[in-house]
Design a protein around this motif. Structure first.
Motif, PDB file in Angstrom:
ATOM      1  N   TYR A 111     -44.474  21.616 -19.824  1.00  0.00           N
ATOM      2  CA  TYR A 111     -45.311  21.607 -21.027  1.00  0.00           C
ATOM      3  C   TYR A 111     -46.441  22.618 -20.886  1.00  0.00           C
ATOM      4  CZ  TYR A 111     -48.521  18.926 -18.131  1.00  0.00           C
ATOM      5  OH  TYR A 111     -49.351  18.552 -17.118  1.00  0.00           O
ATOM      6  N   LEU A 112     -47.056  22.935 -22.012  1.00  0.00           N
ATOM      7  CA  LEU A 112     -48.253  23.772 -22.016  1.00  0.00           C
ATOM      8  C   LEU A 112     -49.404  22.908 -22.519  1.00  0.00           C
ATOM      9  CD1 LEU A 112     -46.882  27.036 -23.688  1.00  0.00           C
ATOM     10  CD2 LEU A 112     -47.856  26.898 -21.382  1.00  0.00           C
ATOM     11  N   MET A 113     -50.551  23.065 -21.933  1.00  0.00           N
ATOM     12  CA  MET A 113     -51.698  22.305 -22.440  1.00  0.00           C
ATOM     13  C   MET A 113     -52.920  23.207 -22.499  1.00  0.00           C
ATOM     14  SD  MET A 113     -52.833  18.440 -21.661  1.00  0.00           S
ATOM     15  CE  MET A 113     -53.812  18.555 -20.200  1.00  0.00           C
ATOM     16  N   ALA A 114     -53.418  23.355 -23.711  1.00  0.00           N
ATOM     17  CA  ALA A 114     -54.616  24.168 -23.918  1.00  0.00           C
ATOM     18  C   ALA A 114     -55.832  23.257 -23.849  1.00  0.00           C
ATOM     19  CB  ALA A 114     -54.551  24.851 -25.276  1.00  0.00           C
ATOM     20  N   VAL A 115     -56.865  23.732 -23.183  1.00  0.00           N
ATOM     21  CA  VAL A 115     -58.004  22.853 -22.913  1.00  0.00           C
ATOM     22  C   VAL A 115     -59.303  23.466 -23.414  1.00  0.00           C
ATOM     23  CG1 VAL A 115     -59.373  21.796 -21.079  1.00  0.00           C
ATOM     24  CG2 VAL A 115     -56.881  21.823 -20.907  1.00  0.00           C
ATOM     25  N   LEU A 116     -60.104  22.595 -24.001  1.00  0.00           N
ATOM     26  CA  LEU A 116     -61.468  22.937 -24.382  1.00  0.00           C
ATOM     27  C   LEU A 116     -62.356  21.964 -23.623  1.00  0.00           C
ATOM     28  CD1 LEU A 116     -62.442  24.949 -26.589  1.00  0.00           C
ATOM     29  CD2 LEU A 116     -62.712  22.991 -28.098  1.00  0.00           C
ATOM     30  N   PRO A 139     -57.048  17.048 -25.945  1.00  0.00           N
ATOM     31  CA  PRO A 139     -55.962  17.974 -25.613  1.00  0.00           C
ATOM     32  C   PRO A 139     -54.602  17.374 -25.965  1.00  0.00           C
ATOM     33  CG  PRO A 139     -56.867  16.989 -23.623  1.00  0.00           C
ATOM     34  CD  PRO A 139     -57.694  16.481 -24.760  1.00  0.00           C
ATOM     35  N   THR A 140     -53.660  18.241 -26.286  1.00  0.00           N
ATOM     36  CA  THR A 140     -52.304  17.777 -26.588  1.00  0.00           C
ATOM     37  C   THR A 140     -51.342  18.481 -25.641  1.00  0.00           C
ATOM     38  OG1 THR A 140     -52.158  19.551 -28.228  1.00  0.00           O
ATOM     39  CG2 THR A 140     -52.680  17.355 -29.043  1.00  0.00           C
ATOM     40  N   ARG A 141     -50.417  17.723 -25.134  1.00  0.00           N
ATOM     41  CA  ARG A 141     -49.351  18.333 -24.336  1.00  0.00           C
ATOM     42  C   ARG A 141     -48.310  18.878 -25.291  1.00  0.00           C
ATOM     43  NH1 ARG A 141     -47.315  15.401 -18.936  1.00  0.00           N
ATOM     44  NH2 ARG A 141     -49.325  15.323 -17.869  1.00  0.00           N
ATOM     45  N   MET A 142     -48.055  20.163 -25.233  1.00  0.00           N
ATOM     46  CA  MET A 142     -46.991  20.734 -26.062  1.00  0.00           C
ATOM     47  C   MET A 142     -45.772  20.908 -25.152  1.00  0.00           C
ATOM     48  SD  MET A 142     -46.993  23.960 -28.672  1.00  0.00           S
ATOM     49  CE  MET A 142     -47.157  25.300 -27.523  1.00  0.00           C
ATOM     50  N   PRO A 169     -53.416  29.794 -25.076  1.00  0.00           N
ATOM     51  CA  PRO A 169     -54.458  29.120 -24.312  1.00  0.00           C
ATOM     52  C   PRO A 169     -55.710  28.771 -25.115  1.00  0.00           C
ATOM     53  CG  PRO A 169     -54.657  31.483 -23.988  1.00  0.00           C
ATOM     54  CD  PRO A 169     -53.525  31.272 -24.975  1.00  0.00           C
ATOM     55  N   PHE A 170     -55.799  29.169 -26.375  1.00  0.00           N
ATOM     56  CA  PHE A 170     -57.121  29.136 -27.023  1.00  0.00           C
ATOM     57  C   PHE A 170     -57.434  27.830 -27.743  1.00  0.00           C
ATOM     58  CE2 PHE A 170     -56.114  33.875 -27.172  1.00  0.00           C
ATOM     59  CZ  PHE A 170     -56.761  34.114 -25.974  1.00  0.00           C
ATOM     60  N   ARG A 224     -66.551  27.064 -24.825  1.00  0.00           N
ATOM     61  CA  ARG A 224     -66.128  26.169 -23.742  1.00  0.00           C
ATOM     62  C   ARG A 224     -64.621  25.988 -23.683  1.00  0.00           C
ATOM     63  NH1 ARG A 224     -70.014  21.264 -24.619  1.00  0.00           N
ATOM     64  NH2 ARG A 224     -71.404  22.356 -26.052  1.00  0.00           N
ATOM     65  N   MET A 225     -63.910  27.102 -23.725  1.00  0.00           N
ATOM     66  CA  MET A 225     -62.470  27.045 -23.524  1.00  0.00           C
ATOM     67  C   MET A 225     -62.176  26.947 -22.039  1.00  0.00           C
ATOM     68  SD  MET A 225     -60.966  29.878 -26.178  1.00  0.00           S
ATOM     69  CE  MET A 225     -62.398  30.820 -26.637  1.00  0.00           C
TER      70      MET A 225
END
Lengths: 290, 192, 774
Positions: C59-64, C71-74, C305-306, C453-454
């Motif tokens: 999965y990919l997870m973009a974080v702030l 956050p959501t796991r894609m 990632p954004f 704050r990414m």
């Protein structure tokens, strides 16, 4: 977006094509210009079992104007109609050459065929509307020991959404416009030039004389984009009215009142009525000036 | 069972024999069986025009024609354009005009526009059409999609080419006058 | 490109290459209770099929790094639940793309339908299903970024309060080349080489490494020619990771080329937003306060990632724009819906915020009986105000906000736009002129980006400038162009520093093994940041050249000039040496040089600027046909200021292309879904970008206010056209229909919208007349 598998057959003659169609059954399709069929195939909305390629059949590409009207071969491209300079064609059937520019874009017109448009039977198609307006006859060849031919009036040929009176094993060989109509025009509205029309209107007028305020003998109007087949407007009440902008507007409103358009993404019923009124008046106005 | 045929097709004056599955589009056949990858696929349903090639001289969407249909016919692709009109310059007058007028950015749609314009200018335009106008060219250009340029450079490039072909005496030669600020030195400008 | 010799990802092939096709969800919301690939695998030519489980559920997870962010796991392939129609659940690999698509149709999946959440209202409805565990109100982030306790008082006492709702449709970036990738295992290098049509090669490498759990050095991302990106390709696609994973597993080349239907229904979208805004004005038309609630329909996941917060963050931070807003409150949300995720499509919220501010100015002017340009002048940040720090804590460097408006007004006066307006009206059509003034923050490095704050904070970039023994130069950067002409512009920048001809400089970008780390090309950053880094590195190489020349010519380095391919001592015509000779000596005869000048001619530099604002004023003239609702763009003018213009032809091309996209957003483009969350804009018959017929020539005029925050004095400018055009066109339509008392606050304005609004206005007039008679 790749087409599903099919078997390909190249027909050299009309009898060969129709006998192939008869043999291959209902899921076989004719391939002419391919400008409507092939997109449906790459989207896999159409999955013919077989394609019978008729593009190499000779002698089906012509515009012949004579005493019995205009005959257009099924493989005549839109572009040939658009660019014809034959005075006999332009004198009685100039509306066809003028309307051709509404069809798709130049490369589509260079490849797409007259017969293909009629067979595809899109209710907004310029050729379908004009065929109905001008009482054209669709000439069909069918299979048999002695190949048979029959003609179907355009008004009866289009039976429903993308469906026609052609039998599965029949192919269109010619569209015959028996009577010339100098005063005819087509007007349409599409979101962008070249898109499928939201509404298209074809109209012809028969006026007593060329003088200002002369009375209409008759008016014919066919509208596309408001139902599954070209819609013929009942214009009986118009005879005798003066040929004028206000009459054209009146006929436009009359047409709008007779239709029961569907709701599509490109506009609700009210919008289609509005367009119908506008485009019918526009087509009549242009027709009266020819 | 795959439905296959052996065909012979002339591409850019070269006769090629090959075996194709009949459902293979002309575009895929040109790109992947014959290596003419300059023909691009942008939509595969006949709208964007990136795959435009000339089939027997007429511009067609090669995604809407099956490769087998090109049997015995001639096809011209963007790779064949540069030959001919001006061997020294390597680019044809139309290609040069595209470079001069900044008619391309990402370049993906460019081959389709070049073949569309070439088809129109080299036979598609009626002989009695008279003086070429911007409106006329815009109408032709509207057949294809570009997402980078806003079409202005494309219209200007085709218009300039049309005018110089119609009136060779008044032909304007833009090359040689370009300074460093032009695209002359770029990879795109020189047309890799 | 012109000769067909460009190489895009889909043009590449490899011996033994497999073609991937994805099996996608036909439903907008469903549980996946079973996937059977047996029938697909039995097809001739099919070599493999993978589900999420087969790939280890990557999965990919973009974080702030914000408490209010969820956050959501894609998942790369969805395993248990699908959240939009088009979401991939399996991939099939076959010898050719035709066979792959045939086989993908044979993958049998069991779906248990769930209630779809097709839009913001459905997602926000009380009791609505939550699209991910742990969400509240389907909110992925809620940002209360600015507030001002004076606001209630300001609104209570203001002479005028304008209150309105503005909306913009979901749109597609629509590069002519869709996404594409080709992954190949390089056994010799023990490296997965991933060729990909991307704007962000290093972030793609990081994403693939994180998702597949492998080291970054075992992946090399190489970017061939890219057929347009526009933000769609500045995020990492799950298909790209899946293809990399498959190639890694099978140890053979795997390619995937997105088709147009996938591109329109299963990639990333953008721009679907709703603004509920109140603005307080004085009697004189001065804006006193602004209060905005902003909802962004960001789809089902946060893009890597954004994150999905990109749109609300940008909207809240930058809404005030070029106007002085004394008191400001903004609340921004990213709402999860049953639609594909959104990527930062060109402009990112700024087309909307400019539209909001420009509409507010127009509305206030109308209410107060002021000239619409005058009210702008009264509110614009003026020349004496710079550097100006707004209520959004942003400091604006010097621009030409008033000057560009003034010049635009003068130009349309000189060119007789108003006479043309009158002529069109006399012909029976409506016609109007619309303006928009705006600025565009560009080229911001980590100082500005870190405020968001990414988890992965972008901004800086790197450049390596190397001169070879023949005196030619290779520049490698972390940027990654797609037709912006970087080859030309970077060569100009570097050649200028080194005294060479631009033809002697080659740019290499889009290769993660050639640049240490970079952030690709997006956000109007490349020339300022990548070009800035290249300029700094070139300066170092130039300094080294001067020192070598000084040593050979027995002069002082300060007196050596580099120009026209030579190093010369100032004021001594005889003392000159070709740069190529310096390069030869530096490489082949290093022993002739002192120790500190030996061994090569190269420098690596970074640049991480604070950001700089370019600005523009756009003007459009449109006609409107009342009977059909057709809006025709007649004239378009852009007066823009991106500081020092390095290459006018390239800048103008960027502006015009941007305007075309903005005009599309204003008049045509819309990704639609039905109430079940089914896409109904899956082809280019239904999704309509502008063709040449919907556009007119765009005149571009430049003002130059150099930036103190860039190495070259230039400012970024890649997005401005897209940002300004929607507001400009909308204002022009509204000007055309002002006499009918019709005004729109949404985009796109479609023909049926126009006729319906005119009919409503007409009915209202008739009703009023009837009442008057009674």
């Amino acid at each position: 977006m790749k087409p599903a598998p099919f078997r390909y057959h190249l027909a050299g003659t009309v009898p060969e094509a129709v006998s192939m169609l008869a043999e291959l059954g209902e899921d076989a399709k004719i391939l002419a210009g391919g400008q409507s069929l092939v997109p449906m195939m790459t989207l896999r909305l159409a999955r013919p079992s077989d394609l019978v390629d008729i593009t190499r059949i000779s002698g089906l590409s012509y515009l012949r104007a004579g005493l019995d009207g205009l005959r257009i071969g099924a493989l005549t491209t839109h572009r040939m109609v658009e660019t014809t300079r034959d005075p006999a064609v332009l004198a009685g059937f100039g509306v066809l050459a003028r309307a051709a520019r509404w069809i798709g874009h130049y490369p589509i017109r260079a490849r797409g065929t007259f017969g293909g448009s009629i067979a595809h039977a899109d209710a907004t198609s310029e050729w379908c509307l004009l065929a109905v307006l001008l009482d054209a006859q669709v000439v069909l060849a069918g299979p048999g020991a002695t190949p048979r031919e029959r003609t179907v009036p355009a008004a009866e040929f289009f039976c429903g959404l993308f469906t026609t009176a052609a039998e599965p094993a029949e192919m269109i060989t010619e569209i015959w416009f028996p009577r010339p109509s100098r005063s005819a025009a087509l007007a349409e509205f599409a979101p962008r030039q070249g898109d499928f029309a939201v509404v298209a209107a074809a109209a012809s007028v028969d006026i007593d004389s060329r003088e200002r305020g002369a009375a209409c003998r008759s008016v014919r109007v066919v509208v596309g984009g408001v139902g599954s087949v070209p819609f013929v407007v009942d214009t009986g009440a118009v005879a005798g009215l003066p040929a004028s902008a206000s009459t054209w507007r009146e006929v436009g409103e009359l047409a709008a009142s007779q239709i029961d358009p569907p709701e599509y993404a490109d506009g609700d019923a009210a919008y289609r009525r509005r367009l119908t009124a506008t485009l019918v008046a526009r087509a009549l106005d242009e027709a009266s000036r020819q | 069972m795959k439905d296959i045929r052996q065909i012979t097709v002339t591409v850019n004056d070269q006769v090629r024999d090959l075996v194709v599955e009949t459902r293979r589009t002309l575009a895929d056949m040109l790109r992947h069986d014959l290596g003419y990858t300059g023909t691009h696929l942008g939509c595969e349903h006949g709208v964007c025009g990136a795959c435009t090639v000339l089939l027997d001289g007429l511009p067609v969407r090669s995604c809407l024609i099956f490769g087998v249909q090109a049997d015995g016919r001639t096809v011209a692709t963007v790779e064949g354009l540069a030959d001919g009109t001006d061997p020294d310059a390597q680019l044809s007058d139309l290609q040069r005009a595209f470079s001069d007028q900044h008619a391309l950015q990402c370049g993906f749609c460019t081959p389709g526009f070049l073949m569309l314009a070439e088809g129109y200018l080299s036979g598609g335009r009626p002989a009695d059409a008279g003086e070429v106008t911007e409106a006329e060219i815009r109408d032709v250009v509207a057949a294809n999609l570009c997402r980078c340029t806003g079409y202005q450079g494309i219209v200007e490039a085709i218009l300039a080419t049309a005018r110089s072909r119609l009136d060779p005496a008044g032909r304007e030669r833009g090359d040689g006058e370009r300074g460093d600020a032009g695209l002359g030195g770029s990879e795109q400008g020189t047309g890799r | 490109m012109l000769t067909g010799r460009g190489q895009f990802t889909g043009d590449m092939s490899r011996v033994g290459m497999l073609h991937a096709a994805f099996v996608r969800s036909p439903l907008a919301a469903a549980r996946v209770t079973g996937i059977d690939t047996a029938a697909a695998l039995a097809q001739p030519g099919v070599r493999a099929a993978f589900t999420a489980a087969d790939l280890g559920e990557p999965y990919l997870m973009a974080v702030l790094e914000r408490a209010e962010f969820r956050p959501t796991r894609m998942p790369i392939l969805a395993a248990t639940e699908v959240r939009y129609a088009g979401e991939p659940v399996a991939m099939v690999l076959a010898d050719d793309p035709y066979a792959a698509q045939d086989a993908a149709e044979l993958v049998d999946a069991d779906w248990q339908p769930l209630q779809p959440l097709p839009d913001i209202d459905a997602a926000r409805a009380p009791g609505a299903r939550q699209l991910h565990d742990g969400l509240d109100g389907n909110c992925l982030v809620e940002l209360a970024m600015f507030t001002d306790e004076r606001l209630p008082g300001i609104f209570a006492t203001a002479a005028l309060v304008v209150e309105a709702e503005f909306t913009s449709a979901r749109v597609a970036a629509l590069p002519l080349e869709g996404r594409a990738c080709l992954a190949d295992w390089d056994a010799a290098g023990q490296q997965l080489v991933l060729h990909c049509s991307t704007q962000v090669p290093h972030q793609l490498r990081s994403g693939v490494a994180q998702a597949l759990g492998i080291a970054e050095h075992s992946i090399r991302v190489r970017v061939p020619d890219v057929g347009g990106g526009f933000g769609l390709k500045c995020v990492v696609g799950r298909e790209e990771v899946a293809v990399a994973g498959a190639a890694l597993r099978l140890r053979r080349p795997v390619g995937w080329v997105e088709d147009r239907q996938e591109n329109l229904t299963a990639s990333f979208h953008g721009h679907q937003q709703r603004y509920r805004v109140r603005a307080a004005f004085s009697q004189g038309g001065v804006m006193l306060g602004l209060d905005a609630e902003i909802d962004c329909d960001v789809g089902a996941y946060s893009a890597y990632p954004f994150t999905s917060a990109v749109e609300p963050l940008m909207a809240c931070s930058e809404l005030p724009g070029v106007y002085k807003v004394p008191a400001y409150r903004a609340l921004g949300r990213a709402i999860a819906t049953s639609k594909p995720p959104t990527a930062p499509y060109r402009g990112v919220s700024r087309p909307q915020i400019v539209l909001v501010m420009e509409r507010l100015m127009e509305k206030a002017a109308r209410s107060l009986g002021l000239d619409p340009l005058e009210i702008r002048r009264r509110n614009l940040i003026g020349p004496q105000d710079f550097p100006y720090t707004g209520p959004n804590a942003i400091t604006y460097d010097r621009g030409s906000y008033l000057e560009s408006l003034q010049l635009a007004d003068e130009i349309i006066g000189t060119q007789g736009w108003r006479a043309e307006l009158a002529a069109i009206r006399a012909g029976g059509l409506r016609a109007g002129i619309g303006f928009a003034c705006f600025s565009e923050r560009t080229a911001y490095g980590t100082p500005a980006m870190s405020l968001r704050r990414m988890g992965m904070t972008p901004g800086y970039d790197t450049a390596l400038v190397r001169m070879d023994p023949s005196g030619e130069v290779l520049v490698s950067t972390g940027t990654c162009g797609q037709g912006q002409g970087h080859e030309t512009t970077f060569a100009q920048i570097v050649a200028d520093r080194l005294g060479l001809h631009p033809d002697q400089v080659r740019l290499r970008q889009g290769d993660t093994d050639l640049a240490s780390y970079g952030w690709g090309t997006w956000g109007s950053r490349s020339i300022v940041i990548g070009g800035g880094a290249a300029s700094r590195a070139a300066d170092q190489v130039a300094q080294r050249l001067r020192e070598i020349a000084a040593h050979l010519l027995e002069a002082s380095a300060q007196d050596v000039e580099l120009a026209d391919g030579s190093a010369s001592v100032r004021g001594d015509a005889a003392s000159t040496v070709p740069i190529s000779e310096l390069a030869r000596i530096a490489h082949f005869q290093a022993h002739r040089l002192p120790e500190h000048l030996r061994y090569g001619l190269e420098a690596r530099e970074t640049y991480d600027p604070p950001g700089t604002f370019s600005n523009a004023c756009h003007v459009a003239l449109v006609s409107v046909e009342p009977d059909t609702g057709l809006v025709v763009l007649r004239k378009y003018l852009v007066v823009e200021d991106c500081g020092v213009v390095i290459n006018p032809m390239i800048v103008d091309g960027q502006v015009r292309g941007g305007v075309a996209q903005g005009v599309g957003a204003a008049l045509l483009e819309q990704i639609r879904y039905d109430n079940d969350g089914q896409p109904i804009s899956g082809t280019l018959v239904d999704y309509r970008p502008p063709t040449a017929m919907q556009l007119c020539p765009v005149e571009v005029v430049h003002l130059e206010t150099p930036s103190p925050f860039s190495e070259t004095g230039s400012k970024g400018m890649g997005e401005g056209g897209t940002i300004g055009a929607p507001a400009t066109v909308l204002n022009a339509i509204n000007d055309a229909l002002a006499g009918d008392d019709v005004a729109f606050d949404h985009i796109p304005v479609l023909p049926p919208d126009v006729t319906a609004a005119l009919a409503r206005a007409q009915a209202a007039v008739s009703a009023a007349a009837v009442q008057g008679v009674q």
